[in-house]
Design an enzyme around this catalytic site. Structure first.
Site, mmCIF file in Angstrom:
data_model
loop_
_atom_site.group_PDB
_atom_site.id
_atom_site.type_symbol
_atom_site.label_atom_id
_atom_site.label_comp_id
_atom_site.label_asym_id
_atom_site.label_seq_id
_atom_site.Cartn_x
_atom_site.Cartn_y
_atom_site.Cartn_z
ATOM 1 N N PHE A 1 -3.558 4.622 1.564
ATOM 2 C CA PHE A 1 -3.785 5.082 2.928
ATOM 3 C C PHE A 1 -4.913 6.112 2.997
ATOM 4 O O PHE A 1 -5.657 6.170 3.974
ATOM 5 C CB PHE A 1 -2.482 5.654 3.496
ATOM 6 C CG PHE A 1 -2.524 5.933 4.962
ATOM 7 C CD1 PHE A 1 -2.736 4.916 5.881
ATOM 8 C CD2 PHE A 1 -2.347 7.215 5.441
ATOM 9 C CE1 PHE A 1 -2.772 5.175 7.244
ATOM 10 C CE2 PHE A 1 -2.377 7.490 6.793
ATOM 11 C CZ PHE A 1 -2.598 6.459 7.700
ATOM 12 N N HIS B 1 0.831 -1.195 0.000
ATOM 13 C CA HIS B 1 0.000 0.000 0.000
ATOM 14 C C HIS B 1 0.866 1.245 0.000
ATOM 15 O O HIS B 1 2.044 1.211 0.344
ATOM 16 C CB HIS B 1 -1.002 -0.010 1.171
ATOM 17 C CG HIS B 1 -0.507 0.646 2.412
ATOM 18 N ND1 HIS B 1 -0.641 1.997 2.638
ATOM 19 C CD2 HIS B 1 0.116 0.150 3.495
ATOM 20 C CE1 HIS B 1 -0.112 2.283 3.826
ATOM 21 N NE2 HIS B 1 0.350 1.186 4.353
ATOM 22 N N CYS B 2 0.270 2.355 -0.425
ATOM 23 C CA CYS B 2 0.945 3.659 -0.455
ATOM 24 C C CYS B 2 -0.076 4.708 -0.051
ATOM 25 O O CYS B 2 -1.025 4.405 0.666
ATOM 26 C CB CYS B 2 1.533 3.930 -1.842
ATOM 27 S SG CYS B 2 0.290 4.058 -3.147
ATOM 28 N N GLY B 3 0.085 5.926 -0.507
ATOM 29 C CA GLY B 3 -0.840 6.987 -0.140
ATOM 30 C C GLY B 3 -2.152 6.947 -0.897
ATOM 31 O O GLY B 3 -3.220 7.187 -0.337
#
Length: 125
Positions: A100, A71-73
Site C-alpha cells: 500500500f 497486498h499489505c503495507g
C-alpha cells in the site's frame, strides 16, 4: 510483472500500476492481508480483507475467471501469505510489490479517513 518459479508453482509480483489497471478492468480479486484497523483507516477501493492472522489459503476463491493478487503495507506480509498459499497447493498467486505504501507513492486512488469527521473519503488519483 515479475514471476518466480517455486517448486513447480508460480509467484507473481505486480507493480501498483499493473494492479490498478487489472482492478479497473475487473480482471483480479485484490485481497488486503493487513489488520482490520489498518484497512479501516485507509484501503484500496474494491479490495477484500483477509488479515494475515486469519489467512486461510483454502478459503481463497478459484482463479478461473479472475487472478488473485494479495497486498499489505509494504509487500512483506503479502509475499509471505502468497508463499503460504503456494505451499498449501495454490499453483499460482500474485502479490503487489511495495504494498500500500508503493500504491500511495504512485499517487493511485484509495479510501482514506477524513481526520476532521472520521468519515471515509476518496484520496489520491
Amino acid at each position: 510483472m515479475k514471476s518466480e518459479e517455486i517448486q513447480g508453482t508460480t509467484l507473481e509480483t505486480w507493480t501498483p500500476e499493473e494492479v490498478k489497471a487489472a482492478l479497473d478492468a475487473h480482471e483480479i480479486v485484490l485481497i488486503d492481508v493487513r489488520t482490520p484497523q489498518e484497512f479501516m483507516f485507509e484501503h484500496i477501493e474494491g479490495a477484500l480483507l483477509s488479515p494475515m492472522a486469519f489467512f486461510d489459503p483454502k478459503a481463497l476463491p478459484g482463479q478461473n475467471d479472475k487472478r488473485i493478487v494479495l497486498h499489505c503495507g509494504s509487500g512483506v506480509r503479502s509475499e509471505k501469505m502468497a508463499k503460504t498459499a503456494l505451499a498449501a497447493g495454490v499453483d499460482r498467486i500474485a502479490h503487489m510489490e511495495g504494498g500500500f505504501g508503493a500504491w500511495k507513492q504512485a499517487r493511485l486512488p484509495y479510501i482514506g479517513t477524513d481526520m476532521a469527521s472520521g468519515a471515509p473519503k476518496r484520496t489520491g488519483g
